[in-house]
Scaffold this motif. Structure first.
Motif, PDB file in Angstrom:
ATOM      1  N   SER A 172       0.303  -1.290  -0.348  1.00 51.10           N
ATOM      2  CA  SER A 172       0.325  -0.010  -0.162  1.00 51.10           C
ATOM      3  C   SER A 172       0.914   1.227   0.268  1.00 51.10           C
ATOM      4  O   SER A 172       1.381   1.595   1.067  1.00 51.10           O
ATOM      5  CB  SER A 172      -1.092  -0.039   1.464  1.00 51.10           C
ATOM      6  N   PRO A 173       0.454   1.484  -1.042  1.00 53.70           N
ATOM      7  CA  PRO A 173       0.218   1.767  -2.315  1.00 53.70           C
ATOM      8  C   PRO A 173       0.590   0.887  -3.363  1.00 53.70           C
ATOM      9  O   PRO A 173       1.821  -0.123  -3.334  1.00 53.70           O
ATOM     10  CB  PRO A 173       0.026   3.559  -2.546  1.00 53.70           C
ATOM     11  N   ASN A 174      -0.856   0.311  -3.716  1.00 54.95           N
ATOM     12  CA  ASN A 174      -0.060  -1.559  -4.288  1.00 54.95           C
ATOM     13  C   ASN A 174       0.053  -1.267  -5.925  1.00 54.95           C
ATOM     14  O   ASN A 174       0.247  -0.233  -6.288  1.00 54.95           O
ATOM     15  CB  ASN A 174      -1.618  -2.092  -4.347  1.00 54.95           C
ATOM     16  N   ASN A 175       1.473  -2.160  -5.950  1.00 55.81           N
ATOM     17  CA  ASN A 175       2.248  -1.905  -7.738  1.00 55.81           C
ATOM     18  C   ASN A 175       1.812  -3.720  -7.798  1.00 55.81           C
ATOM     19  O   ASN A 175       2.087  -4.790  -7.391  1.00 55.81           O
ATOM     20  CB  ASN A 175       3.892  -1.953  -6.807  1.00 55.81           C
ATOM     21  N   PRO A 176       0.792  -3.253  -8.942  1.00 58.06           N
ATOM     22  CA  PRO A 176       1.603  -2.134  -9.558  1.00 58.06           C
ATOM     23  C   PRO A 176      -0.068  -1.580  -9.671  1.00 58.06           C
ATOM     24  O   PRO A 176       0.192  -0.885 -10.751  1.00 58.06           O
ATOM     25  CB  PRO A 176       1.136  -3.629 -11.632  1.00 58.06           C
ATOM     26  N   THR A 177      -1.281  -1.770  -9.179  1.00 56.40           N
ATOM     27  CA  THR A 177      -2.515  -0.573  -9.075  1.00 56.40           C
ATOM     28  C   THR A 177      -2.414   0.695  -8.240  1.00 56.40           C
ATOM     29  O   THR A 177      -2.868   1.319 -10.016  1.00 56.40           O
ATOM     30  CB  THR A 177      -3.308  -1.855  -8.843  1.00 56.40           C
ATOM     31  N   GLY A 178      -1.021   1.035  -8.053  1.00 59.08           N
ATOM     32  CA  GLY A 178      -1.149   2.211  -7.568  1.00 59.08           C
ATOM     33  C   GLY A 178      -1.768   3.008  -6.283  1.00 59.08           C
ATOM     34  O   GLY A 178      -1.594   3.520  -5.729  1.00 59.08           O
ATOM     35  N   THR A 179      -3.055   1.527  -6.028  1.00 55.15           N
ATOM     36  CA  THR A 179      -4.686   2.541  -5.609  1.00 55.15           C
ATOM     37  C   THR A 179      -3.876   2.238  -3.778  1.00 55.15           C
ATOM     38  O   THR A 179      -2.771   0.838  -3.557  1.00 55.15           O
ATOM     39  CB  THR A 179      -4.822   1.772  -5.620  1.00 55.15           C
ATOM     40  N   ALA A 180      -4.204   2.176  -2.967  1.00 55.16           N
ATOM     41  CA  ALA A 180      -4.087   2.822  -1.070  1.00 55.16           C
ATOM     42  C   ALA A 180      -4.779   1.607  -1.228  1.00 55.16           C
ATOM     43  O   ALA A 180      -5.694   1.493  -1.403  1.00 55.16           O
ATOM     44  CB  ALA A 180      -3.429   3.989  -0.797  1.00 55.16           C
ATOM     45  N   LEU A 181      -4.475   1.211   0.040  1.00 50.69           N
ATOM     46  CA  LEU A 181      -5.433   0.377   1.153  1.00 50.69           C
ATOM     47  C   LEU A 181      -6.132   1.164   1.888  1.00 50.69           C
ATOM     48  O   LEU A 181      -5.118   1.804   3.016  1.00 50.69           O
ATOM     49  CB  LEU A 181      -4.733  -1.384   1.971  1.00 50.69           C
ATOM     50  N   GLY A 182      -7.306   0.910   3.173  1.00 55.97           N
ATOM     51  CA  GLY A 182      -7.558   1.892   4.176  1.00 55.97           C
ATOM     52  C   GLY A 182      -6.741   0.918   4.967  1.00 55.97           C
ATOM     53  O   GLY A 182      -6.403  -0.093   5.187  1.00 55.97           O
TER      54      GLY A 182
END
Length: 371
Positions: A172-182
């Protein structure tokens, strides 16, 4: 290398007495090609500021005088400076460092994974996780995300309870999507692993690029002795070549890592470079806001092209939809722009670089799509 040469090389490798779980594996590696615009490995493409270059050069020169002696095995000054940088009431007792965050993660698996133990993660995510598992002879369990690549607290906790892993990696942020986890996902995973004493690692390699509303898992460390937050100096600090990764956790976890680290694993040169850089944090991080501007520009312009970029908390953008993503990747390469084909159907990933690099990518992509 020709196909025949590649086959001969593979045959020679397989003739060795490799461990069974390493047979047929491929080493990690992004393409390293001679291309004008390299936007495939999520580096900070801005050059290291001259004041930092000079500080590192001076510190390394000073360290070179005593290279006949082993370095500080405890890298005490570096741990102190890393704690000061992160804040959150952390001290040197909470800090650990190694040669890149990959070695940090490897040491975690050496201490808490191994034969008969399991690592759970949630692909698509950082492709090194299963390789680190193989290297430490840890069973890798691929969890499941939603169709849009998100991960809910309920789903994550349920999968932890069902698989009972010894270690969980959350990117988080996730690789490869770039989105962070809550943070609710991290809390749910930690609580779900309480019964069987699971170690939970939040890999925050790209955290400095996060949106203003995103909170770091560092805020959850207090009272959670099995929680680890991993970071790196490769991305926001523009020091990928220095190979410095680090983590924050409870003192008992850092003591566990001392049991598996190699003697004097951080060289005097590495320590000198990192310590010098950490005296110029503001200068090094000055490019972060510039990179975030280009990242957001990429997201906006991709939307205008009719594409679907993910909201990004990182210095890269994951986007689709393409009937043939690899053909688009090839078209960009032919125009001097190298991005990453991450192997997820219909999607690609691009690093947010300088304004000039971003423009080159967007112009090339419009040409490819027009063709």
């Amino acid at each position: 290398m020709t196909n025949q040469q590649e086959h001969a090389k593979t045959t020679a490798l397989e003739a060795l007495p490799l461990r069974a779980n390493l047979r047929g594996q491929s080493p990690y590696g992004a393409p390293q090609l001679e291309v004008e615009h390299l936007l495939n490995t999520n580096e900070n493409t801005h050059p290291v500021p001259q004041v930092v270059v000079d500080a590192i050069a001076s510190a390394v020169h000073e360290a070179a005088v005593s290279l006949n002696r082993y370095p500080d095995r405890e890298f005490t000054q570096l741990r102190q400076r890393l704690a000061a940088y992160l804040g959150h009431g952390l001290t040197e007792e909470n800090m650990w460092a190694a040669n890149g965050s990959n070695e940090v993660l490897q040491q975690i698996l050496q201490a808490f994974g191994g034969p008969g133990r399991k690592l759970l993660s949630f692909p698509p995510t950082y492709s090194m996780y299963p390789l680190l598992a193989s290297g430490t002879n840890t069973e890798y369990i691929a969890g499941v995300r939603n169709e849009d690549f998100t991960l809910s607290p309920e789903s994550a906790a349920r999968q932890v309870q069902e698989t009972q892993p010894n270690v969980v990696f959350l990117c988080s942020p996730n690789n490869p999507t770039g989105t962070a986890l809550g943070l609710d996902v991290v809390e749910a995973v930690y609580e779900a692993g309480q019964e069987f004493n699971a170690i939970v690692v939040v890999d925050e390699a790209y955290e400095e690029f996060s949106l203003n509303t995103t909170k770091s898992a560092l805020t959850l460390l207090d009272g959670r002795e099995r929680l680890i937050v991993s970071r790196t100096m490769s991305k926001a600090f523009a020091l990928a070549g220095a190979r410095v990764g680090y983590l924050a956790t409870s003192p008992q976890v850092t003591d566990a890592l001392r049991l598996v680290r190699l003697p004097y694993h951080l060289s005097a040169i590495t320590q000198a470079a990192a310590n010098a850089a950490l005296q110029h944090v503001d200068v090094l991080l000055a490019t972060v806001d510039e990179i975030k501007v280009q990242r957001d520009r990429i997201v906006e312009e991709l939307r205008q092209m009719g594409l679907k970029p993910a909201v990004s908390d990182s210095n890269f953008v994951f986007f689709g939809w393409f009937e043939d993503a690899h053909a688009v990747w090839q078209g960009l390469l032919e125009r001097g722009v190298l991005i990453r084909d991450v192997g997820i159907p219909h999607h690609l990933r691009v690093t947010a670089g300088t304004e000039e690099e971003t423009t080159a990518f967007l112009v090339a992509l419009r040409e490819v799509m027009g063709a």
